[in-house]
Design a protein around this motif. Sequence first.
Motif, PDB file in Angstrom:
ATOM      1  N   ASN A   1       0.787  -1.117   0.116  1.00 35.15           N
ATOM      2  CA  ASN A   1      -0.285   0.465   0.017  1.00 35.15           C
ATOM      3  C   ASN A   1       0.931   1.561   0.202  1.00 35.15           C
ATOM      4  N   GLY A   2       2.103   1.585  -0.341  1.00 37.97           N
ATOM      5  CA  GLY A   2       2.535   2.283  -0.792  1.00 37.97           C
ATOM      6  C   GLY A   2       4.050   2.846   0.776  1.00 37.97           C
ATOM      7  N   VAL A   3       3.852   1.752   1.362  1.00 39.01           N
ATOM      8  CA  VAL A   3       4.634   1.885   2.252  1.00 39.01           C
ATOM      9  C   VAL A   3       5.997   1.581   2.315  1.00 39.01           C
ATOM     10  N   LEU A   4       6.211   0.878   1.017  1.00 37.85           N
ATOM     11  CA  LEU A   4       7.345   0.686   0.357  1.00 37.85           C
ATOM     12  C   LEU A   4       8.356   2.164   0.098  1.00 37.85           C
ATOM     13  N   GLU A   5       7.263   2.645  -0.484  1.00 44.00           N
ATOM     14  CA  GLU A   5       7.782   3.380  -1.324  1.00 44.00           C
ATOM     15  C   GLU A   5       8.168   4.985  -1.300  1.00 44.00           C
ATOM     16  N   GLY A   6       7.239   5.276   0.922  1.00 46.13           N
ATOM     17  CA  GLY A   6       7.360   6.095   1.378  1.00 46.13           C
ATOM     18  C   GLY A   6       8.571   5.877   2.132  1.00 46.13           C
ATOM     19  N   ILE A   7       8.975   4.013   2.260  1.00 42.94           N
ATOM     20  CA  ILE A   7      10.238   4.383   3.060  1.00 42.94           C
ATOM     21  C   ILE A   7      11.242   4.741   2.233  1.00 42.94           C
ATOM     22  N   ARG A   8      10.939   4.464   0.969  1.00 41.90           N
ATOM     23  CA  ARG A   8      12.291   5.230  -0.565  1.00 41.90           C
ATOM     24  C   ARG A   8      12.993   6.203  -0.342  1.00 41.90           C
ATOM     25  N   ILE A   9      11.477   7.129   0.014  1.00 37.39           N
ATOM     26  CA  ILE A   9      11.775   8.345  -0.645  1.00 37.39           C
ATOM     27  C   ILE A   9      12.050   9.119   0.464  1.00 37.39           C
ATOM     28  N   CYS A  10      11.674   8.787   2.125  1.00 33.49           N
ATOM     29  CA  CYS A  10      12.135   9.150   3.125  1.00 33.49           C
ATOM     30  C   CYS A  10      13.613   8.958   3.375  1.00 33.49           C
ATOM     31  N   ARG A  11      14.665   7.869   2.847  1.00 37.16           N
ATOM     32  CA  ARG A  11      15.139   7.529   2.764  1.00 37.16           C
ATOM     33  C   ARG A  11      16.613   8.187   1.997  1.00 37.16           C
ATOM     34  N   LYS A  12      15.816   8.974   0.588  1.00 39.44           N
ATOM     35  CA  LYS A  12      16.384   9.588  -0.256  1.00 39.44           C
ATOM     36  C   LYS A  12      16.296  10.813   0.104  1.00 39.44           C
ATOM     37  N   GLY A  13      15.351  11.538   1.403  1.00 39.94           N
ATOM     38  CA  GLY A  13      15.490  12.772   1.840  1.00 39.94           C
ATOM     39  C   GLY A  13      16.186  12.858   2.726  1.00 39.94           C
ATOM     40  N   PHE A  14      15.784  13.831   3.715  1.00 38.55           N
ATOM     41  CA  PHE A  14      16.542  14.258   4.840  1.00 38.55           C
ATOM     42  C   PHE A  14      15.285  14.620   5.977  1.00 38.55           C
ATOM     43  N   PRO A  15      14.949  12.795   6.325  1.00 35.84           N
ATOM     44  CA  PRO A  15      13.692  13.173   7.175  1.00 35.84           C
ATOM     45  C   PRO A  15      13.534  13.849   8.512  1.00 35.84           C
ATOM     46  N   ASN A  16      14.579  14.257   9.426  1.00 35.44           N
ATOM     47  CA  ASN A  16      15.387  14.038  10.518  1.00 35.44           C
ATOM     48  C   ASN A  16      15.746  15.277  11.053  1.00 35.44           C
ATOM     49  N   ARG A  17      15.780  16.087  11.528  1.00 43.15           N
ATOM     50  CA  ARG A  17      15.190  17.042  11.828  1.00 43.15           C
ATOM     51  C   ARG A  17      15.922  17.920  13.383  1.00 43.15           C
ATOM     52  N   MET A  18      16.974  19.152  13.651  1.00 40.28           N
ATOM     53  CA  MET A  18      17.238  19.428  14.779  1.00 40.28           C
ATOM     54  C   MET A  18      17.371  20.576  14.850  1.00 40.28           C
ATOM     55  N   GLN A  19      16.752  21.496  15.991  1.00 42.89           N
ATOM     56  CA  GLN A  19      17.004  23.110  15.900  1.00 42.89           C
ATOM     57  C   GLN A  19      18.086  22.910  16.573  1.00 42.89           C
ATOM     58  N   TYR A  20      18.951  24.023  16.182  1.00 44.80           N
ATOM     59  CA  TYR A  20      20.179  24.706  15.597  1.00 44.80           C
ATOM     60  C   TYR A  20      20.714  24.544  17.756  1.00 44.80           C
ATOM     61  N   PRO A  21      19.514  25.465  18.643  1.00 46.63           N
ATOM     62  CA  PRO A  21      20.076  24.870  20.353  1.00 46.63           C
ATOM     63  C   PRO A  21      19.993  24.132  20.695  1.00 46.63           C
ATOM     64  N   ASP A  22      19.249  22.661  20.240  1.00 44.44           N
ATOM     65  CA  ASP A  22      19.065  20.995  20.866  1.00 44.44           C
ATOM     66  C   ASP A  22      20.559  20.653  20.216  1.00 44.44           C
ATOM     67  N   PHE A  23      20.869  20.969  18.983  1.00 44.20           N
ATOM     68  CA  PHE A  23      21.480  20.068  18.700  1.00 44.20           C
ATOM     69  C   PHE A  23      22.883  20.658  19.248  1.00 44.20           C
ATOM     70  N   LYS A  24      23.495  21.936  19.894  1.00 43.41           N
ATOM     71  CA  LYS A  24      24.466  22.496  19.727  1.00 43.41           C
ATOM     72  C   LYS A  24      24.562  22.568  21.543  1.00 43.41           C
ATOM     73  N   HIS A  25      23.150  21.923  22.254  1.00 39.59           N
ATOM     74  CA  HIS A  25      23.019  21.635  23.545  1.00 39.59           C
ATOM     75  C   HIS A  25      23.092  19.660  23.550  1.00 39.59           C
ATOM     76  N   ARG A  26      23.197  18.938  22.448  1.00 33.97           N
ATOM     77  CA  ARG A  26      23.139  17.665  23.030  1.00 33.97           C
ATOM     78  C   ARG A  26      24.554  17.438  22.282  1.00 33.97           C
ATOM     79  N   TYR A  27      25.034  17.850  20.995  1.00 32.17           N
ATOM     80  CA  TYR A  27      26.247  17.361  20.438  1.00 32.17           C
ATOM     81  C   TYR A  27      27.709  17.548  20.740  1.00 32.17           C
ATOM     82  N   LYS A  28      27.572  19.303  21.728  1.00 29.51           N
ATOM     83  CA  LYS A  28      28.302  19.954  22.133  1.00 29.51           C
ATOM     84  C   LYS A  28      29.936  19.679  22.491  1.00 29.51           C
TER      85      LYS A  28
END
Length: 203
Positions: free
Chosen positions: A4-31
């Motif tokens: 039902n299009g799940v695999l296609e959604g996974i393929r599109i998700c893997r090609k894109g950038f589904p995960n995102r993080m704000q700069y303050p959160d990134f700096k706080h966690r990965y400093k």
Amino acid sequence: LTCNGVLEGIRICRKGFPNRMQYPDFKHRYKILSSKAMTEIPDDKKAATACLTNVGLDAEKYRTGNTKVFFRAGVLGELEEIRDDRLAKIISWLQAWIRGFISRKNYKKLQEQRVALIVVQRNLRKYLQLRTWPWYRLWQKVKPLLNVTRVEDEIRALEEKAEKALADLERESALRKNLESQNVNLLQEKNDLMLALESTKGN
């Protein structure tokens, strides 16, 4: 087969950038991954890019925007593993330093105990050599008498100090009484002068 299009959604998700993080959160966690660069660089975007470059992350796995960092699927898990490894290394360094500090402290204590043990052994050997010497026995009997004389001298000195303090107290008390009487006389003279001045004004 397409689920039902799940695999296609996974393929599109893997090609894109589904995960995102704000700069303050990134700096706080990965400093911790690049603390020097992220502290010295004021721009959040450049600091995040420097941090990801320092950890050896491929540039195709992330993108930096104006307010967020975008990651491909699975990259955050990889960053978490790198962060866990860095934390484990720092904790190991800290534990090693603490163990070294405790070991040095215990070693210093053992050294002091060794010196004290040598002193005790030396004094004990001297006592075993001198305990049968007649002059030493005589000294042991005379020593308490010398201490009594010393105590009497201390008591006499304390008595002299007490007498001196008592004399100073009596002198201070007499001086205070004299000053108080002078003060009373001056107040009486002041009152008499005020009355005389008032009577002069009335006349």
